[in-house]
Design an enzyme around this catalytic site. Structure first.
Site, PDB file in Angstrom:
ATOM      1  N   TYR A  84     -37.656  51.688  -4.394  1.00 14.31           N
ATOM      2  CA  TYR A  84     -36.666  52.560  -5.038  1.00 14.31           C
ATOM      3  C   TYR A  84     -37.309  53.857  -5.528  1.00 14.31           C
ATOM      4  CZ  TYR A  84     -34.014  48.134  -5.203  1.00 14.31           C
ATOM      5  OH  TYR A  84     -33.402  46.943  -4.898  1.00 14.31           O
ATOM      6  N   HIS A 108     -39.064  41.496  -0.679  1.00 15.88           N
ATOM      7  CA  HIS A 108     -37.836  42.297  -0.601  1.00 15.88           C
ATOM      8  C   HIS A 108     -37.036  42.041   0.679  1.00 15.88           C
ATOM      9  CE1 HIS A 108     -36.122  46.359  -2.203  1.00 15.88           C
ATOM     10  NE2 HIS A 108     -35.162  45.611  -1.693  1.00 15.88           N
TER      11      HIS A 108
END
EC number: 1.1.1.2
Length: 323
Positions: free
Chosen positions: A49, A107
């Protein structure tokens, strides 16, 4: 008061967390501060992010005791080789200014090769249109390295994200260690009852991302769906509150993202839906209503790998290397 659940480690997790995906640097720090002031204690972060330093500074400024927060981050795809896993965790802890994470997730079940400065080069390119894949390292290899992190004191729990039942079964079989959490895309258009039943039987908690659907593909927004709006009106709440209330039925957690103070507060406010309302929301995803928004082979640059077995992925040349 926000509901909580207990993970298979015994840790307590609030069902409504604060998500930081697609929260721009310059905005996310303020969002985190408002979230903590509002009462959020479950924060969902990730290396990719590209906003962890700002999040870390905001956590420090908020002045809440570390043990009162539940902080999740995620191992990025270019650090799947076993020798890269702990250094990747160390990089995340350094970015956040923290000594440990409450939860660390793989992830994606997709590996990229570690090229150049792996703390910066997150998307090594095969060419202008595609990301380079690492097809040598398996999910089992990476999970074994994740398991070793439990002895370091730097993580309290480990888990996965975007894994299907077959992938989860393989890593458990190889190590005897069950993920605490699988974070998946889930909303009324993507119900995934088989995966939910599988995880319930194995005591794996589900966290839903994109609980409000997704506005990145130009499709109509779920918050604007007539049925969601009708239920919101009936309950005297917002469409987003309906979607969040629906998502936590069954004890799942949810991580809506917003940087708008009023929405951050709204998302945290608990609304109870009747069974009739829950069923009406679930009906939206039956049959032709079903939709998955986050499919890597549709990204730009493309990840040429079939992760979910969706129609859009049928032309992919590569499959996930499970073991």
């Amino acid at each position: 008061m926000v509901g909580t659940t207990t993970l298979n480690t015994g840790a307590s997790l609030e069902l409504v967390g604060y998500g930081t995906w697609q929260a721009a640097p310059g905005e996310v720090g303020q969002g985190v501060k408002v979230a903590i002031e509002t009462g959020y204690r479950h924060l969902d972060l990730a290396k990719v992010y590209s906003n962890q330093p700002e999040v870390g500074a905001a956590i420090k400024e908020a002045g809440v005791k570390r043990e009162d927060l539940f902080i999740t981050s995620k191992l990025w795809n270019n650090s799947h080789r076993p020798e890269q896993v702990e250094p990747a965790l160390d990089d995340t802890l350094k970015e956040l200014g923290l000594e440990y994470l409450d939860l660390y997730l793989i992830h994606w079940p997709v590996a990229f090769p570690p090229e150049g400065d792996i703390t910066q080069n997150l998307f090594p390119k095969a060419n202008d249109k595609e990301v380079k894949l690492d097809l040598e390292v398996s999910l089992v290899d990476t999970w074994k390295a994740m398991v070793k992190l439990l002895d370091t004191g730097k993580v309290k729990a480990i888990g996965v994200s975007n894994f299907d039942a077959k992938m989860v079964d393989a890593i458990i079989e190889a190590t005897g260690v069950t993920p605490s959490v699988n974070q998946i895309e889930r909303h009324p258009l993507l119900l995934q009852p088989e995966l939910i039943a599988h995880h319930k039987a194995k005591n794996i908690h589900i966290t839903a991302y994109s609980p409000l659907g997704n506005n990145t593909v130009g499709a109509p927004l779920l918050v604007q769906h007539p049925e969601i709006k009708r239920i919101a009106e009936k309950n005297g709440c917002t469409p987003a509150q309906v979607l969040i209330a629906w998502a936590i039925v069954g004890g799942h957690s949810v991580i809506p993202k917003s940087v708008t103070p009023s929405r951050i507060g709204e998302n945290f406010k608990q609304v109870s839906l009747s069974q009739e309302d829950v069923d009406a929301v679930s009906k939206l995803g039956e049959g032709s209503g079903r939709r998955r928004y986050n499919i890597p082979c549709t990204y730009s640059p493309k990840w040429d790998i079939n992760v979910f077995g969706e129609e859009d992925e049928k032309s992919c040349k590569n499959a996930v290397k499970i073991k």
